[in-house]
Write an enzyme that holds these catalytic residues in place. Structure first.
Site, PDB file in Angstrom:
ATOM      1  N   ARG A  17      69.861  32.534 -31.549  1.00  0.00           N
ATOM      2  CA  ARG A  17      69.597  31.209 -31.865  1.00  0.00           C
ATOM      3  C   ARG A  17      70.469  30.463 -32.770  1.00  0.00           C
ATOM      4  O   ARG A  17      71.001  29.083 -32.383  1.00  0.00           O
ATOM      5  CB  ARG A  17      68.015  30.606 -32.340  1.00  0.00           C
ATOM      6  N   TYR A  46      73.907   6.404 -18.461  1.00  0.00           N
ATOM      7  CA  TYR A  46      73.251   7.435 -17.849  1.00  0.00           C
ATOM      8  C   TYR A  46      71.851   7.072 -17.918  1.00  0.00           C
ATOM      9  O   TYR A  46      71.342   7.109 -19.201  1.00  0.00           O
ATOM     10  CB  TYR A  46      73.787   8.925 -18.383  1.00  0.00           C
ATOM     11  N   ASP A  70      80.049   9.126 -25.176  1.00  0.00           N
ATOM     12  CA  ASP A  70      79.675  10.005 -23.844  1.00  0.00           C
ATOM     13  C   ASP A  70      80.871  10.134 -23.331  1.00  0.00           C
ATOM     14  O   ASP A  70      81.080   9.335 -22.322  1.00  0.00           O
ATOM     15  CB  ASP A  70      78.253   9.727 -23.274  1.00  0.00           C
ATOM     16  N   LYS A  81      78.559  18.771 -15.717  1.00  0.00           N
ATOM     17  CA  LYS A  81      79.546  17.970 -14.915  1.00  0.00           C
ATOM     18  C   LYS A  81      80.816  18.510 -14.886  1.00  0.00           C
ATOM     19  O   LYS A  81      81.053  19.673 -14.372  1.00  0.00           O
ATOM     20  CB  LYS A  81      79.537  16.435 -15.360  1.00  0.00           C
TER      21      LYS A  81
HETATM   22  C1  LIG Z   1      74.528  13.950 -16.259  1.00  0.00           C
HETATM   23  C2  LIG Z   1      74.758  13.299 -17.587  1.00  0.00           C
HETATM   24  C3  LIG Z   1      74.101  13.171 -18.706  1.00  0.00           C
HETATM   25  C4  LIG Z   1      72.872  14.360 -18.777  1.00  0.00           C
HETATM   26  O1  LIG Z   1      73.289  15.564 -18.842  1.00  0.00           O
HETATM   27  P1  LIG Z   1      72.419  16.915 -18.041  1.00  0.00           P
HETATM   28  O2  LIG Z   1      73.375  18.003 -18.290  1.00  0.00           O
HETATM   29  O3  LIG Z   1      72.153  16.505 -17.001  1.00  0.00           O
HETATM   30  O4  LIG Z   1      71.199  17.093 -19.114  1.00  0.00           O
HETATM   31  C5  LIG Z   1      74.265  12.523 -19.797  1.00  0.00           C
HETATM   32  N1  LIG Z   1      75.420  11.666 -19.774  1.00  0.00           N
HETATM   33  C6  LIG Z   1      76.205  11.561 -18.784  1.00  0.00           C
HETATM   34  C7  LIG Z   1      77.248  10.350 -18.725  1.00  0.00           C
HETATM   35  C8  LIG Z   1      75.840  12.217 -17.211  1.00  0.00           C
HETATM   36  O5  LIG Z   1      76.446  11.909 -16.416  1.00  0.00           O
END
Ligand SMILES: *Cc1c(COP(=O)(O)O)cnc(C)c1O
Length: 388
Positions: free
Chosen positions: A57, A109, A180, A205
């Site tokens: 962890r 998002y 982000d 992604k």
């Molecule tokens: C998909 C996404 C998230 C969340 O990520 P997860 O891995 O699905 O929890 C956050 N910000 C953006 C811009 C995203 O495309």
């Protein structure tokens, strides 16, 4: 020797490849692929002696390797690998206290909006949500404001915010700038170098890139934030599992060529979509008419492979979703396979309708995450799907 970004996706720079105690990072038998340390705990050689790992962890060698790679790609001092992008954003929100106020983009998002509205709000953190690409943020800053939270380009409307300009404002008022960077990946954009304090990624992604695992990252260049996040990840326990860490490490090896190919495809598809009778609007920052095009040229090394388009009628949009064959109708983005998403009922379903419409997300809005297939095949598929 300082490495190019392509090499950094494959190798750690020399001083990153040794642990704090000066020992080389785990390298058994010259294994070229970093091993998956599928262990929960670590035996101590003797009292007062440690291998450097105590319990997974806190840290695991495979996760640590991944964190170092992502850290060097974003130019931070530390990176944190979490079990999903939302786990990363949730952990990051633990930096704030009841009473704190955050200015956040209105077009984010959907999951981030859900977290802010339902979980952060319950913890008495308040938000002012505005279009950060166009609004003057300075008058919105209150004594309790602690941070500005942006995505650029935004999801799904592809609004572009000037990161350096926003960072100057944040610095002037002692606020954190959190970006982000999921849509661009560190291959195309590095917000820390432009003045941001924290970078978020959904590693699900582009970083992992194969639509096969969830992952999330926080990267920072601030020692105070690093220390706090190390405490938080160990305390709250959403660190990325060893196998999933390995999948992301493997994905990152091809990040540069995937990004280049997907971007090349996206640019061609954007131009093609513009010529279609039933398509009324194509939103791709690589198009010179996109309002954020010049800012993107200044702050990023590319325009990415995400594009949004609007059809003339809702029926037409729904028909495209029902008729695509090679392109898959699915949530998510950033993988090698091209996916088409319907923000109204998928990614942004939890955003109240009036805000959705105000942001420009109509029932005729479709979002395309362009993959690395042959572009003619993708265009042929879109062409037949638009012909109904
Ligand atoms: C998909 C996404 C998230 C969340 O990520 P997860 O891995 O699905 O929890 C956050 N910000 C953006 C811009 C995203 O495309």
């Amino acid at each position: 020797m300082s490495l190019s970004i392509e090499s950094k996706c494959l190798h750690l720079e020399k001083d990153e490849a040794v642990r704090e105690d000066g020992k080389p990072a785990c390298n058994h038998y010259g294994s070229v692929s970093f091993p998956i340390y599928q262990t929960a705990t670590y035996a101590h050689p003797s009292v007062g002696n440690s291998t450097g790992f105590d319990y997974s962890r806190l840290q695991n060698p495979t996760r640590e390797q991944l964190e170092k790679v992502v850290c060097q790609l974003e130019g931070g001092i530390d990176a944190f690998a979490l079990s999903s992008g939302m786990a990363a954003i949730s952990l990051m929100m633990e930096l704030f206290y009841p009473g704190d106020h955050i200015i956040a983009d209105s077009d984010l998002y959907g999951g981030s909006i859900r977290l802010f509205d339902n979980v952060s709000a319950k913890n008495a953190i308040s938000f002012t949500r505005v279009n950060c690409a166009t609004e003057n943020l300075e008058p919105l800053i209150k004594p309790e404001t602690k941070a500005i939270y942006i995505e650029t380009p935004t999801n799904p409307m592809m609004n572009v915010t000037d990161i350096a300009k926003t960072a100057r404002l944040a610095k002037k008022h002692g606020l954190l700038l959190i970006v982000d960077n999921t849509f661009m990946s560190p291959y195309f954009q590095n917000p820390l170098a432009l003045g941001a304090d924290i970078v978020i990624h959904s590693g699900t992604k582009y970083l992992a890139g194969h639509n096969d695992t969830l992952a999330g990252f926080i990267v920072t260049n601030r020692a105070d934030i690093q220390e706090r996040l190390r405490f938080l990840i160990k305390t709250t326990g959403a660190g990325l599992a060893p196998f999933d860490s390995w999948l992301v490490l493997r994905g990152i090896k091809t990040l540069p060529i995937r990004m280049e190919k997907a971007q090349e495809n996206a640019a061609k598809i954007a131009e093609w979509l513009k010529k279609q009778k039933s398509v009324v609007r194509v939103i791709y920052p690589g198009l010179t008419e996109h309002p954020g095009h010049e800012v993107m040229k200044k702050q990023a090394r590319g325009f990415g492979a995400m594009l949004t388009f609007q059809t003339d009628t809702t029926e037409h949009a729904l028909s495209v979703l029902n008729h695509v064959k090679l392109i898959q109708y699915a949530e998510s983005l950033g993988g090698v396979e091209t996916l088409i998403t319907y923000p109204t009922t998928q990614t942004h379903a939890d955003v109240p309708e009036e805000i959705r419409l105000k942001n420009g997300i109509t029932p005729a809005t479709l979002r395309l995450s362009v993959g690395i297939e042959n572009v003619e095949d993708l265009i042929n598929d879109l062409s037949q799907a638009l012909s109904y």
